[in-house]
Design a protein around this motif. Structure first.
Motif, PDB file in Angstrom:
ATOM      1  N   TRP A   1       1.079  -1.209  -0.374  1.00  0.00           N
ATOM      2  CA  TRP A   1      -0.023  -0.002  -0.533  1.00  0.00           C
ATOM      3  C   TRP A   1       0.910   1.357  -0.425  1.00  0.00           C
ATOM      4  O   TRP A   1       1.963   1.722   0.548  1.00  0.00           O
ATOM      5  N   SER A   2       0.181   2.517  -0.828  1.00  0.00           N
ATOM      6  CA  SER A   2       1.063   3.782  -0.509  1.00  0.00           C
ATOM      7  C   SER A   2       0.209   4.691  -0.019  1.00  0.00           C
ATOM      8  O   SER A   2      -0.479   5.108   0.084  1.00  0.00           O
ATOM      9  N   ASP A   3       1.341   5.290   0.680  1.00  0.00           N
ATOM     10  CA  ASP A   3       0.673   5.642   1.686  1.00  0.00           C
ATOM     11  C   ASP A   3       0.408   7.548   0.663  1.00  0.00           C
ATOM     12  O   ASP A   3      -0.597   8.535   1.660  1.00  0.00           O
ATOM     13  N   ARG A   4       0.145   7.709  -0.817  1.00  0.00           N
ATOM     14  CA  ARG A   4      -0.260   9.495  -1.480  1.00  0.00           C
ATOM     15  C   ARG A   4      -1.725   8.598  -1.959  1.00  0.00           C
ATOM     16  O   ARG A   4      -1.704   8.640  -3.245  1.00  0.00           O
ATOM     17  N   ASP A   5      -2.085   6.816  -1.644  1.00  0.00           N
ATOM     18  CA  ASP A   5      -3.974   6.717  -2.368  1.00  0.00           C
ATOM     19  C   ASP A   5      -4.302   7.303  -1.520  1.00  0.00           C
ATOM     20  O   ASP A   5      -5.013   7.092  -1.052  1.00  0.00           O
ATOM     21  N   PRO A   6      -5.205   8.255  -3.054  1.00  0.00           N
ATOM     22  CA  PRO A   6      -6.635   9.045  -2.503  1.00  0.00           C
ATOM     23  C   PRO A   6      -8.072   8.260  -2.116  1.00  0.00           C
ATOM     24  O   PRO A   6      -8.885   8.620  -1.457  1.00  0.00           O
ATOM     25  N   ALA A   7      -7.431   6.705  -2.837  1.00  0.00           N
ATOM     26  CA  ALA A   7      -9.094   6.480  -3.198  1.00  0.00           C
ATOM     27  C   ALA A   7      -8.802   4.600  -1.868  1.00  0.00           C
ATOM     28  O   ALA A   7      -9.936   4.028  -1.537  1.00  0.00           O
ATOM     29  N   LEU A   8      -7.799   4.188  -1.752  1.00  0.00           N
ATOM     30  CA  LEU A   8      -7.581   3.019  -0.620  1.00  0.00           C
ATOM     31  C   LEU A   8      -6.867   3.274   0.558  1.00  0.00           C
ATOM     32  O   LEU A   8      -5.833   3.480   0.485  1.00  0.00           O
ATOM     33  N   GLY A   9      -7.725   3.401   1.828  1.00  0.00           N
ATOM     34  CA  GLY A   9      -6.367   3.517   3.005  1.00  0.00           C
ATOM     35  C   GLY A   9      -5.994   2.767   3.645  1.00  0.00           C
ATOM     36  O   GLY A   9      -6.144   1.826   3.349  1.00  0.00           O
ATOM     37  N   GLU A  10      -4.453   2.468   4.313  1.00  0.00           N
ATOM     38  CA  GLU A  10      -4.186   1.336   5.321  1.00  0.00           C
ATOM     39  C   GLU A  10      -4.591   0.798   5.284  1.00  0.00           C
ATOM     40  O   GLU A  10      -4.495  -1.225   5.994  1.00  0.00           O
TER      41      GLU A  10
ATOM     42  N   MET B   1      -5.600  -2.475   3.348  1.00  0.00           N
ATOM     43  CA  MET B   1      -5.268  -3.307   3.244  1.00  0.00           C
ATOM     44  C   MET B   1      -4.266  -3.908   4.225  1.00  0.00           C
ATOM     45  O   MET B   1      -4.560  -5.257   4.728  1.00  0.00           O
ATOM     46  N   ARG B   2      -4.431  -3.859   5.313  1.00  0.00           N
ATOM     47  CA  ARG B   2      -3.929  -4.393   6.730  1.00  0.00           C
ATOM     48  C   ARG B   2      -4.564  -5.382   7.376  1.00  0.00           C
ATOM     49  O   ARG B   2      -4.173  -6.538   7.596  1.00  0.00           O
ATOM     50  N   ASP B   3      -6.042  -5.108   7.018  1.00  0.00           N
ATOM     51  CA  ASP B   3      -6.734  -5.709   7.649  1.00  0.00           C
ATOM     52  C   ASP B   3      -7.298  -7.231   7.036  1.00  0.00           C
ATOM     53  O   ASP B   3      -8.344  -7.835   7.174  1.00  0.00           O
ATOM     54  N   SER B   4      -7.278  -6.722   5.614  1.00  0.00           N
ATOM     55  CA  SER B   4      -6.642  -8.257   4.699  1.00  0.00           C
ATOM     56  C   SER B   4      -6.377  -9.036   5.383  1.00  0.00           C
ATOM     57  O   SER B   4      -6.198 -11.065   4.973  1.00  0.00           O
TER      58      SER B   4
ATOM     59  N   VAL C   1      -6.891 -14.666   5.578  1.00  0.00           N
ATOM     60  CA  VAL C   1      -5.634 -14.711   4.872  1.00  0.00           C
ATOM     61  C   VAL C   1      -5.223 -15.937   5.836  1.00  0.00           C
ATOM     62  O   VAL C   1      -5.306 -16.064   7.115  1.00  0.00           O
ATOM     63  N   ASP C   2      -5.618 -17.478   6.058  1.00  0.00           N
ATOM     64  CA  ASP C   2      -5.389 -18.533   6.237  1.00  0.00           C
ATOM     65  C   ASP C   2      -3.403 -18.596   6.019  1.00  0.00           C
ATOM     66  O   ASP C   2      -3.180 -18.943   4.609  1.00  0.00           O
ATOM     67  N   GLY C   3      -2.630 -18.429   6.261  1.00  0.00           N
ATOM     68  CA  GLY C   3      -0.929 -18.030   6.379  1.00  0.00           C
ATOM     69  C   GLY C   3      -0.275 -17.303   6.354  1.00  0.00           C
ATOM     70  O   GLY C   3      -0.684 -15.801   6.893  1.00  0.00           O
ATOM     71  N   GLU C   4       0.195 -17.407   5.826  1.00  0.00           N
ATOM     72  CA  GLU C   4       1.290 -15.993   5.834  1.00  0.00           C
ATOM     73  C   GLU C   4       1.130 -14.812   4.979  1.00  0.00           C
ATOM     74  O   GLU C   4      -0.318 -14.749   3.743  1.00  0.00           O
ATOM     75  N   PHE C   5       0.565 -14.117   5.661  1.00  0.00           N
ATOM     76  CA  PHE C   5       0.480 -12.765   5.075  1.00  0.00           C
ATOM     77  C   PHE C   5       1.477 -11.467   5.687  1.00  0.00           C
ATOM     78  O   PHE C   5       1.593 -11.030   6.556  1.00  0.00           O
ATOM     79  N   ARG C   6       1.759 -11.172   4.390  1.00  0.00           N
ATOM     80  CA  ARG C   6       2.867  -9.821   4.727  1.00  0.00           C
ATOM     81  C   ARG C   6       2.439  -8.651   4.162  1.00  0.00           C
ATOM     82  O   ARG C   6       2.069  -7.990   3.152  1.00  0.00           O
ATOM     83  N   PHE C   7       2.882  -7.239   5.001  1.00  0.00           N
ATOM     84  CA  PHE C   7       2.191  -5.831   5.043  1.00  0.00           C
ATOM     85  C   PHE C   7       3.485  -4.965   4.285  1.00  0.00           C
ATOM     86  O   PHE C   7       4.368  -5.207   5.340  1.00  0.00           O
ATOM     87  N   GLU C   8       3.693  -4.242   2.977  1.00  0.00           N
ATOM     88  CA  GLU C   8       4.704  -3.632   3.122  1.00  0.00           C
ATOM     89  C   GLU C   8       3.507  -2.260   3.011  1.00  0.00           C
ATOM     90  O   GLU C   8       2.818  -1.684   1.676  1.00  0.00           O
ATOM     91  N   ARG C   9       3.953  -0.888   3.250  1.00  0.00           N
ATOM     92  CA  ARG C   9       3.417  -0.174   3.118  1.00  0.00           C
ATOM     93  C   ARG C   9       4.985   0.747   2.297  1.00  0.00           C
ATOM     94  O   ARG C   9       6.311   0.893   3.407  1.00  0.00           O
ATOM     95  N   ILE C  10       4.580   1.589   1.418  1.00  0.00           N
ATOM     96  CA  ILE C  10       5.614   2.575   0.601  1.00  0.00           C
ATOM     97  C   ILE C  10       5.431   3.943   0.641  1.00  0.00           C
ATOM     98  O   ILE C  10       4.172   4.353   0.469  1.00  0.00           O
ATOM     99  N   ARG C  11       6.309   4.846   0.819  1.00  0.00           N
ATOM    100  CA  ARG C  11       5.732   6.271   1.370  1.00  0.00           C
ATOM    101  C   ARG C  11       6.441   7.263   0.132  1.00  0.00           C
ATOM    102  O   ARG C  11       7.016   7.047  -0.375  1.00  0.00           O
ATOM    103  N   ASP C  12       5.226   7.888   0.314  1.00  0.00           N
ATOM    104  CA  ASP C  12       5.504   9.672  -0.684  1.00  0.00           C
ATOM    105  C   ASP C  12       5.395   8.617  -2.214  1.00  0.00           C
ATOM    106  O   ASP C  12       6.085   9.046  -3.594  1.00  0.00           O
ATOM    107  N   ALA C  13       4.147   8.151  -2.517  1.00  0.00           N
ATOM    108  CA  ALA C  13       3.887   6.605  -4.164  1.00  0.00           C
ATOM    109  C   ALA C  13       2.507   7.158  -4.159  1.00  0.00           C
ATOM    110  O   ALA C  13       1.816   7.105  -2.941  1.00  0.00           O
TER     111      ALA C  13
END
Length: 279
Positions: free
Chosen positions: A219-228, A231-234, A238-250
């Motif tokens: 997820w990118s922190d300048r996305d106007p349509a979709l909040g953090e 994505m985090r709550d996804s 998910v059963d098993g591995e879930f990895r969240f990555e936040r990208i700044r200034d995109a």
């Protein structure tokens, strides 16, 4: 490294795709209002790392057929297009990356056809149920969708003043020219908007099976349509591995405006050796 252009008949339509490189397959699914070209900063990097990269134009986009009816764009048909493409190319299993509507289709595939998915990267778009439950602020972020669902009015407004509204979507230089070129032919803008018009129930909680394949959400922190939160709550779906990555200034098109970071994350998640140079 040269892209090979393919035209495949699958699920009753002709689907255009490019394939680049050799090795395990990475399938890249674009969203609105893009074509396979939105992945132009990923394809050579992933192919150089030892993957075969498959990047289709989804139904209604690019050189792929654009059926005329709204109900030609329901998620079951979009999902069947992707599986039909893989079947036609005799590809059993893929690493999957989906952005925007490609992400929504990706969640469907990961939940309903897990035997075809090795690992899944969702970019920007979280699990449909996570979006539905993300709260008032998330629904306000998506208040443009009812406008997109107004036949004729949305098309006229988006085309007005040399596609002025569309040009405001991203900070990536020149990207709007790709959109203008690809959406200008008759019926193409309507086909792109039909993704929204055919799938209004996405605003409601979904009853998809739980996802059992490993997932990374970017997820990118300048996305106007979709909040953090969505994505985090996804992770809850998910059963098993879930990895969240936040990208700044995109912005929303993080594969373009943060391509080096995205490429690094994809190579790491797919356990590839990083190439010596990136874009």
């Amino acid at each position: 490294m040269v892209d090979e252009s393919l035209m495949v008949h699958a699920n009753g339509i002709h689907i255009h795709a490019t394939t680049t490189g050799q090795g395990p397959v990475i399938l890249l699914l674009h969203g609105f209002p893009d074509t396979h070209l939105v992945w132009r900063k990923q394809v050579p990097v992933l192919a150089s790392a030892g993957f075969r990269v498959l990047a289709p134009d989804l139904r209604g986009y690019g050189r792929t057929d654009a059926p005329p009816q709204v109900l030609d764009y329901t998620l079951d048909k979009l999902r069947a297009d992707v599986l039909g493409l893989l079947d036609a190319l005799h590809i059993d299993k893929v690493h999957l990356v989906g952005h925007d509507w490609g992400g929504i289709i990706g969640w469907q595939l990961a939940a309903l056809a897990p035997e075809r998915i090795e690992r899944f990267v969702a970019m920007s778009t979280g699990h449909p149920s996570a979006i539905a439950h993300a709260g008032v602020l998330q629904h306000l972020r998506m208040s443009y969708i009812p406008f997109f669902c107004m036949p004729g009015i949305a098309e006229h407004t988006l085309r007005a003043a040399d596609w002025f509204a569309l040009r405001q979507f991203t900070s990536e230089p020149g990207q709007a020219e790709f959109w203008k070129r690809d959406l200008d032919p008759p019926g193409r803008l309507t086909a792109a908007l039909n993704y929204y018009r055919a799938n209004m129930k996405l605003a409601l909680p979904q009853s998809l099976p739980r996802v059992k394949v490993p997932v990374m959400g970017i997820w990118s922190d300048r996305d106007p349509a979709l909040g953090e939160k969505q994505m985090r709550d996804s992770a809850h779906y998910v059963d098993g591995e879930f990895r969240f990555e936040r990208i700044r200034d995109a912005d929303h098109w993080l594969q373009l405006t943060a391509h080096e970071r995205v490429n690094t994350l994809l190579l790491d998640f797919f356990a590839a050796k990083k190439p010596q140079s990136t874009f």
